[in-house]
Design a protein around this motif. Structure first.
Motif, PDB file in Angstrom:
ATOM      1  N   THR B   3     -56.244  -5.048 -24.872  1.00 41.20           N
ATOM      2  CA  THR B   3     -56.158  -5.171 -26.404  1.00 41.20           C
ATOM      3  C   THR B   3     -54.740  -5.033 -26.856  1.00 41.20           C
ATOM      4  OG1 THR B   3     -58.190  -4.001 -26.260  1.00 41.20           O
ATOM      5  CG2 THR B   3     -56.865  -3.470 -28.081  1.00 41.20           C
ATOM      6  N   LEU B   4     -53.857  -4.556 -26.065  1.00 44.74           N
ATOM      7  CA  LEU B   4     -52.081  -4.621 -27.117  1.00 44.74           C
ATOM      8  C   LEU B   4     -51.427  -5.338 -27.332  1.00 44.74           C
ATOM      9  CD1 LEU B   4     -50.541  -2.105 -24.194  1.00 44.74           C
ATOM     10  CD2 LEU B   4     -51.557  -1.901 -27.039  1.00 44.74           C
ATOM     11  N   ASN B   5     -52.351  -6.965 -25.940  1.00 44.72           N
ATOM     12  CA  ASN B   5     -51.887  -8.536 -26.155  1.00 44.72           C
ATOM     13  C   ASN B   5     -52.370  -8.851 -27.817  1.00 44.72           C
ATOM     14  OD1 ASN B   5     -50.452  -8.992 -24.104  1.00 44.72           O
ATOM     15  ND2 ASN B   5     -51.849  -9.128 -22.864  1.00 44.72           N
ATOM     16  N   GLN B   6     -53.496  -8.543 -28.173  1.00 46.05           N
ATOM     17  CA  GLN B   6     -54.062  -9.312 -29.098  1.00 46.05           C
ATOM     18  C   GLN B   6     -53.402  -8.643 -30.500  1.00 46.05           C
ATOM     19  OE1 GLN B   6     -58.091  -7.412 -28.444  1.00 46.05           O
ATOM     20  NE2 GLN B   6     -58.805  -9.270 -27.146  1.00 46.05           N
ATOM     21  N   ILE B   7     -53.730  -6.573 -30.433  1.00 43.32           N
ATOM     22  CA  ILE B   7     -52.722  -6.415 -31.588  1.00 43.32           C
ATOM     23  C   ILE B   7     -51.585  -7.492 -31.947  1.00 43.32           C
ATOM     24  CG2 ILE B   7     -51.850  -4.377 -32.418  1.00 43.32           C
ATOM     25  CD1 ILE B   7     -53.920  -3.003 -30.135  1.00 43.32           C
ATOM     26  N   GLY B   8     -50.498  -7.931 -30.639  1.00 45.13           N
ATOM     27  CA  GLY B   8     -49.344  -8.219 -30.958  1.00 45.13           C
ATOM     28  C   GLY B   8     -49.492  -9.179 -30.977  1.00 45.13           C
ATOM     29  N   PHE B   9     -50.309  -9.827 -31.626  1.00 43.68           N
ATOM     30  CA  PHE B   9     -50.310 -11.820 -31.546  1.00 43.68           C
ATOM     31  C   PHE B   9     -50.753 -11.411 -33.204  1.00 43.68           C
ATOM     32  CE2 PHE B   9     -50.942 -13.352 -27.368  1.00 43.68           C
ATOM     33  CZ  PHE B   9     -50.553 -14.362 -27.760  1.00 43.68           C
ATOM     34  N   LEU B  10     -51.559 -10.246 -33.436  1.00 42.95           N
ATOM     35  CA  LEU B  10     -51.496 -10.646 -34.988  1.00 42.95           C
ATOM     36  C   LEU B  10     -50.846  -9.816 -35.525  1.00 42.95           C
ATOM     37  CD1 LEU B  10     -55.731  -8.930 -33.835  1.00 42.95           C
ATOM     38  CD2 LEU B  10     -54.823 -10.915 -35.218  1.00 42.95           C
ATOM     39  N   VAL B  11     -49.972  -8.914 -34.962  1.00 43.84           N
ATOM     40  CA  VAL B  11     -49.053  -8.028 -35.705  1.00 43.84           C
ATOM     41  C   VAL B  11     -47.800  -9.099 -36.160  1.00 43.84           C
ATOM     42  CG1 VAL B  11     -47.743  -6.594 -35.506  1.00 43.84           C
ATOM     43  CG2 VAL B  11     -49.559  -5.460 -35.257  1.00 43.84           C
ATOM     44  N   ARG B  12     -47.365  -9.992 -35.295  1.00 42.25           N
ATOM     45  CA  ARG B  12     -46.710 -11.044 -34.888  1.00 42.25           C
ATOM     46  C   ARG B  12     -46.459 -12.158 -36.189  1.00 42.25           C
ATOM     47  NH1 ARG B  12     -45.882 -10.071 -29.557  1.00 42.25           N
ATOM     48  NH2 ARG B  12     -47.115 -12.090 -29.153  1.00 42.25           N
ATOM     49  N   LYS B  13     -48.156 -12.368 -36.235  1.00 42.62           N
ATOM     50  CA  LYS B  13     -48.386 -13.372 -36.908  1.00 42.62           C
ATOM     51  C   LYS B  13     -48.228 -12.874 -38.406  1.00 42.62           C
ATOM     52  CE  LYS B  13     -52.484 -13.690 -38.955  1.00 42.62           C
ATOM     53  NZ  LYS B  13     -52.963 -12.608 -39.646  1.00 42.62           N
ATOM     54  N   ASP B  14     -48.720 -11.587 -38.404  1.00 45.26           N
ATOM     55  CA  ASP B  14     -47.771 -11.199 -40.451  1.00 45.26           C
ATOM     56  C   ASP B  14     -47.108 -11.156 -40.312  1.00 45.26           C
ATOM     57  OD1 ASP B  14     -51.597 -11.093 -40.360  1.00 45.26           O
ATOM     58  OD2 ASP B  14     -51.408  -9.266 -40.915  1.00 45.26           O
ATOM     59  N   LEU B  15     -46.220 -10.468 -39.922  1.00 43.29           N
ATOM     60  CA  LEU B  15     -44.699 -10.254 -40.225  1.00 43.29           C
ATOM     61  C   LEU B  15     -44.644 -11.452 -40.404  1.00 43.29           C
ATOM     62  CD1 LEU B  15     -44.111  -7.176 -38.056  1.00 43.29           C
ATOM     63  CD2 LEU B  15     -45.134  -7.153 -40.282  1.00 43.29           C
ATOM     64  N   ARG B  16     -44.349 -12.183 -39.062  1.00 45.62           N
ATOM     65  CA  ARG B  16     -43.649 -13.671 -39.539  1.00 45.62           C
ATOM     66  C   ARG B  16     -44.506 -14.637 -40.996  1.00 45.62           C
ATOM     67  NH1 ARG B  16     -45.428 -17.941 -34.759  1.00 45.62           N
ATOM     68  NH2 ARG B  16     -43.926 -17.629 -34.315  1.00 45.62           N
ATOM     69  N   ILE B  17     -45.312 -13.806 -41.533  1.00 43.22           N
ATOM     70  CA  ILE B  17     -45.347 -14.782 -42.639  1.00 43.22           C
ATOM     71  C   ILE B  17     -45.061 -13.933 -43.651  1.00 43.22           C
ATOM     72  CG2 ILE B  17     -47.911 -15.082 -44.718  1.00 43.22           C
ATOM     73  CD1 ILE B  17     -49.598 -15.825 -41.994  1.00 43.22           C
ATOM     74  N   GLU B  18     -44.848 -12.599 -43.603  1.00 42.21           N
ATOM     75  CA  GLU B  18     -44.392 -11.735 -44.664  1.00 42.21           C
ATOM     76  C   GLU B  18     -43.116 -11.812 -44.581  1.00 42.21           C
ATOM     77  OE1 GLU B  18     -45.452  -9.750 -46.902  1.00 42.21           O
ATOM     78  OE2 GLU B  18     -43.758  -9.462 -47.625  1.00 42.21           O
ATOM     79  N   LEU B  19     -41.964 -12.057 -43.517  1.00 44.38           N
ATOM     80  CA  LEU B  19     -40.437 -12.462 -43.338  1.00 44.38           C
ATOM     81  C   LEU B  19     -40.433 -13.887 -44.339  1.00 44.38           C
ATOM     82  CD1 LEU B  19     -39.664 -11.074 -39.831  1.00 44.38           C
ATOM     83  CD2 LEU B  19     -38.856 -10.396 -41.758  1.00 44.38           C
ATOM     84  N   ARG B  20     -41.349 -14.318 -44.124  1.00 43.78           N
ATOM     85  CA  ARG B  20     -41.012 -15.906 -44.896  1.00 43.78           C
ATOM     86  C   ARG B  20     -41.759 -15.958 -46.616  1.00 43.78           C
ATOM     87  NH1 ARG B  20     -43.975 -20.181 -40.563  1.00 43.78           N
ATOM     88  NH2 ARG B  20     -42.296 -19.348 -39.326  1.00 43.78           N
ATOM     89  N   LYS B  21     -42.552 -14.655 -47.304  1.00 46.47           N
ATOM     90  CA  LYS B  21     -42.811 -15.407 -48.258  1.00 46.47           C
ATOM     91  C   LYS B  21     -42.119 -13.989 -48.705  1.00 46.47           C
ATOM     92  CE  LYS B  21     -45.361 -18.421 -49.304  1.00 46.47           C
ATOM     93  NZ  LYS B  21     -44.833 -19.717 -49.661  1.00 46.47           N
ATOM     94  N   ARG B  22     -42.208 -12.410 -47.898  1.00 40.22           N
ATOM     95  CA  ARG B  22     -41.698 -12.310 -49.224  1.00 40.22           C
ATOM     96  C   ARG B  22     -42.187 -11.253 -49.639  1.00 40.22           C
ATOM     97  NH1 ARG B  22     -36.644 -13.769 -46.978  1.00 40.22           N
ATOM     98  NH2 ARG B  22     -35.617 -12.971 -45.546  1.00 40.22           N
ATOM     99  N   GLU B  23     -44.011 -11.712 -49.573  1.00 42.92           N
ATOM    100  CA  GLU B  23     -44.485 -10.962 -51.150  1.00 42.92           C
ATOM    101  C   GLU B  23     -44.518  -9.438 -51.203  1.00 42.92           C
ATOM    102  OE1 GLU B  23     -48.277 -12.713 -50.571  1.00 42.92           O
ATOM    103  OE2 GLU B  23     -47.844 -15.245 -51.698  1.00 42.92           O
ATOM    104  N   SER B  24     -45.023  -8.959 -50.426  1.00 40.76           N
ATOM    105  CA  SER B  24     -45.576  -7.505 -49.751  1.00 40.76           C
ATOM    106  C   SER B  24     -44.441  -7.116 -50.243  1.00 40.76           C
ATOM    107  CB  SER B  24     -46.680  -7.492 -48.815  1.00 40.76           C
ATOM    108  OG  SER B  24     -47.498  -8.054 -48.989  1.00 40.76           O
TER     109      SER B  24
END
Lengths: 242, 225
Positions: B3-24
């Motif tokens: 479960t921790l690996n799954q959470i890690g993949f999802l968090v990294r994906k979301d933060l990568r997009i956020e760092l790229r777009k800085r929308e939120s």
């Protein structure tokens, strides 16, 4: 997912019903499909095609009936089943702010693929998108997105592939390319279920043909058992009786 | 896969997009600062405020900016049907909940790194407690807000007016946390030794309740995203 002998049905759908409130979208759909077959289900809008596909992909629970894959009940073994399932929809299921490579790597990671980057690069090569691997998906044309979407659905090397109207929005060139890709997947002995209302495209690649109308499976034929013209006539005959 | 690996993949994906777009992050920080400046003008610009009022102002800014980020939690997953791809993967839906709550917590903390200094710059003259006094209650607010908000954001995402429905569902649920938090921050800002620590235990209990409930209820809400 356990394997079965070549003759045993790989996918068994038994009396599947689905009701939304008082409206019945599926009224007892039953069929079996051996491993490696490509079933194309045709039907007009509202026939229950997408509902059936959502049930097969575990996105929607059926109201009644059973679905078995490789002899195992879908409801009891859904996580193991999902690990070997690929789904392609008219929606891309892709993150437009990520590059093609990042998208595939992310999904490969979710499926615990041993080498996510290597798998992603190999699939991009197959899809003819290797040169665009660092481009964001937002910059892709509809045809390229659909190729990337199929590559995404293959990251886990699925034994069952579900396709919901994959030809939607594609121009003739992109549709031809998709047909070739689907035929390649069919020749790799993957079991494929595709729903569409595009008769021409469905008849090109499928090994079995079915007609879904008003939530019922009206007929299920082997592709070679009748000419495309005869099947087309049968399809329109069912539509007119609606 | 754990479960921790799954959470890690999802968090990294979301933060990568956020760092790229800085929308939120940018909108959350900007809106929070805007609330603080507006309230500073409303109380007379530079006038001393009682510690309880100061704590209330800080929490209003933190809550309002948090809601702005929360509304975007599932927006990206709904675009192009990505949530369906996640739900047909072998991933446990609870992992999706935990990842989204963690991403939201990260964004809230990051936006408050901007908000809290601005708050002390505008209202700090009459407050005895320093920056450290409000950190613990605010962190607990962020955890409670993210855990309850992620679940409700999934519920609201399936409706047409999710941006209206989300605060209507969320704020009543957070009321006990807000009351406890404002009291704890108010006491801490008075500069009393150990001020506000009495509220930390019940605040932490709410964080645990919201997180556990969110994890187990999320699979039902996820179908509606």
């Amino acid at each position: 997912m356990p394997t079965t002998s070549a003759d045993a049905p790989f996918l068994t759908v038994e009396g599947v019903r689905k009701a939304y409130g008082g409206v019945e979208a599926l009224r007892g759909v039953s069929f079996t499909l051996p491993r490696g077959e490509f079933l194309c289900l045709f039907g007009p809008n509202g026939a229950g095609k997408s509902t059936l596909l959502k049930i097969l992909s575990t996105l929607l629970p059926q109201s009644a009936g059973r679905v078995r894959v490789a002899g195992f009940d879908l409801e009891e073994n859904s996580a193991a089943f999902r690990a070997r399932l690929g789904v392609v929809s008219h929606q891309s299921y892709l993150y437009h702010d990520l590059t093609a490579l990042e998208n595939l790597e992310f999904y490969a990671g979710l499926y615990a693929v041993a080498d996510p980057r290597g798998t992603a690069l190999a699939l991009l090569e197959q899809a003819g998108l290797y040169e665009r691997r660092h481009s964001p998906a937002a910059e892709f044309s509809r045809g390229m997105l659909q190729r990337l979407s199929i590559a995404r659905a293959l990251v886990n090397d699925p034994s069952l592939l579900l396709l919901d109207e994959p030809y939607t929005g594609l121009d003739e060139h992109a549709a031809n390319r998709l047909r070739k890709q689907l035929e390649l997947l069919r020749d790799q002995e993957r079991t494929i279920v595709m729903v569409t209302h595009n008769l021409r495209r469905g008849l090109e690649s499928a090994t079995r043909l079915g007609i879904l109308s008003r939530g019922r499976l009206c007929c299920m034929e082997r592709r070679g058992s009748m000419t495309p013209e005869a099947f087309e006539a049968l399809y329109f005959d069912h539509l007119e009786r609606m | 896969m754990t479960t921790l690996n799954q959470i890690g993949f999802l968090v990294r994906k979301d933060l990568r997009i956020e760092l790229r777009k800085r929308e939120s992050l940018i909108s959350m920080a900007f809106f929070g600062v805007l609330v603080l400046v507006t309230l500073s003008i409303a109380v007379g610009g530079g006038r001393r405020v009682p510690p309880e009022t100061g704590a209330g102002i800080l929490w209003v800014a933190a809550l309002f900016s948090g809601v702005l980020g929360l509304g975007r939690v599932f927006a990206r997953e709904r675009e192009n049907g990505c949530v369906a791809a996640l739900l047909v993967s072998p991933m446990n839906p609870g992992s999706l909940y935990a990842a989204k709550a963690l991403v939201n917590l990260t964004l809230m903390v990051a936006s408050q790194i901007v908000l809290v200094p601005v708050f002390f710059a505008l209202f700090g003259q009459g407050l005895a407690g320093g920056l450290a006094a409000v950190v613990l209650p605010l962190l607990l607010l962020d955890v409670a807000f993210s855990s309850a908000g992620t679940l409700l954001s999934a519920v609201a995402a399936g409706t047409r007016r999710n941006e209206v429905l989300l605060p209507i569902l969320l704020f009543p649920l957070l009321l006990p946390v807000v009351v406890l938090g404002v009291k704890a921050s108010g006491a801490a800002l008075q500069g009393k030794a150990g001020g506000g620590l009495g509220a930390v235990e019940p605040l932490a209990a709410f964080c645990v309740i919201y997180s556990v409930a969110g994890y187990f209820l999320f699979p039902f809400a996820a179908r509606e995203v």
